[in-house]
Design an enzyme around this catalytic site. Structure first.
Site, PDB file in Angstrom:
ATOM      1  CG  ASP A  47      -0.364  -0.102   2.514  1.00  0.00           C
ATOM      2  OD1 ASP A  47       0.880  -0.251   2.587  1.00  0.00           O
ATOM      3  OD2 ASP A  47      -1.089  -0.039   3.533  1.00  0.00           O
ATOM      4  CB  SER A  48       4.588   1.723  -0.069  1.00  0.00           C
ATOM      5  OG  SER A  48       4.822   0.528  -0.787  1.00  0.00           O
ATOM      6  CG  ASP A  86       0.486  -4.039   2.089  1.00  0.00           C
ATOM      7  OD1 ASP A  86       0.544  -4.912   2.980  1.00  0.00           O
ATOM      8  OD2 ASP A  86       1.362  -3.161   1.926  1.00  0.00           O
ATOM      9  CD  GLU A 117       0.220  -1.604   8.121  1.00  0.00           C
ATOM     10  OE1 GLU A 117      -0.124  -0.798   9.015  1.00  0.00           O
ATOM     11  OE2 GLU A 117       0.764  -1.252   7.060  1.00  0.00           O
ATOM     12  CD  GLU A 184       7.671  -0.400   7.940  1.00  0.00           C
ATOM     13  OE1 GLU A 184       6.756  -1.138   7.530  1.00  0.00           O
ATOM     14  OE2 GLU A 184       7.908   0.730   7.493  1.00  0.00           O
TER      15      GLU A 184
HETATM   16  O1  KIV Z   1       3.560  -1.155   1.606  1.00  0.00           O
HETATM   17  C1  KIV Z   1       4.752  -1.482   1.734  1.00  0.00           C
HETATM   18  O2  KIV Z   1       5.615  -1.151   0.925  1.00  0.00           O
HETATM   19  C2  KIV Z   1       5.104  -2.293   2.893  1.00  0.00           C
HETATM   20  C3  KIV Z   1       6.573  -2.517   3.132  1.00  0.00           C
HETATM   21  C4  KIV Z   1       7.128  -1.299   3.748  1.00  0.00           C
HETATM   22  C5  KIV Z   1       6.808  -3.720   3.949  1.00  0.00           C
HETATM   23  O3  KIV Z   1       4.263  -2.726   3.606  1.00  0.00           O
END
Ligand code: KIV
Length: 274
Positions: A47-48, A86, A117, A184
């Site tokens: 979700d980044s 995610d 999460e 993390e």
């Molecule tokens: O969304 C993402 O990129 C992540 C990584 C930071 C593990 O969850």
């Protein structure tokens, strides 16, 4: 080509002699194809996406539909690597039925598992997803979807009590059946303790060198982010500068008339020459 399976990933403990797991994010077909060609084990459609592709300040601004759109693009590369997606914020916080439906959307888009999460508080959701035969990866520590609750991106588990809570959360996730846990933004000692105690792999990001694997955001690795990278990032290329340089050269060539040249143009048919 068969994609890397969940059982084979679950078995990847370094203490059992397995090589470290390599995970990196991907959000589209070309990056998925190139990262897969590099031999990574896991592609994370993170979700980044919200930050590094869509330009938002945090990960709270991405929907299941947007995630599914990018999962489809990554899956189009038919990677050998496992594709994990995610679950975005609010897609698993408002009831287990909604969580299963949302995860199902990501699986139908081409993911082979989902990541979410949180620890013990997610017990019911993890159980419901596994009941629906959807493999789950956990994510603990500096969980970016908690940025408002944390008051910023702050290293977690810095006290003995907080580290103990994190460990308890990890054990709950493991007992519920997640196949791996991303850890993390925690002190290296916490990363190594978790890795020692758990029978499933830990995948660290800012969690020191002792986890069973590492994950980074591909835009950080390639030098494509607008912000200075976090302490734990190692940048392997400066594609941002390479892009600006290449596009500047193109602009110069268009403006001075040197692009396109004859070799870059179609031949004129005889008939038109008459
Ligand atoms: O969304 C993402 O990129 C992540 C990584 C930071 C593990 O969850």
């Amino acid at each position: 080509m068969t994609a890397t399976s969940v059982p084979s990933l679950r078995a990847r403990k370094r203490r059992l002699g397995a090589p470290p797991l390599v995970m990196i994010t991907a959000y589209d077909e070309p990056t998925a194809r190139y990262a897969d060609a590099a031999g990574v084990d896991i592609l994370l459609v993170g979700d980044s996406l919200a930050n590094v592709v869509l330009g938002h300040e945090d990960t709270l601004h991405v929907s299941v539909a947007e995630m599914a759109h990018h999962v489809r693009a990554v899956a189009a590369a038919s990677p050998r690597a496992h594709v994990v997606a995610d679950m975005p914020w609010l897609s698993y916080h408002v009831g287990t039925e909604a969580a299963v439906a949302n995860a199902g959307e990501l699986i139908r888009a081409g993911a082979q598992s989902v990541k979410l999460e949180g620890g013990a508080v997610r017990r019911d959701v993890v159980r419901a997803l596994l009941d629906a035969e959807i493999p789950v990866m956990g994510h603990l520590g500096l969980t970016p979807q908690s940025v408002l609750a944390f008051g910023g991106y702050k290293v977690q588990a810095k006290t003995r009590d907080a580290a103990k809570l994190l460990l308890e959360d990890a054990l709950v996730l493991q007992s519920e059946g997640v196949y791996a846990i991303v850890v993390e933004g925690v002190p290296p000692l916490v990363g190594s303790q978790l890795t020692e105690v758990l029978d499933i792999p830990t995948i660290g990001i800012g969690a020191g060198p002792d986890t069973d694997g590492q994950v980074l955001v591909i835009h950080d690795v390639l030098g494509l982010t607008k912000r200075a990278p976090a302490k734990f990032v190692r940048r392997y290329a400066d594609l941002g500068s390479a892009i600006t340089e290449a596009v500047s050269q193109y602009a110069r060539d268009v403006r001075d008339g040197s692009f396109p040249n004859a070799a870059e143009s179609y031949d004129n048919p005889e008939e038109l020459l008459d």
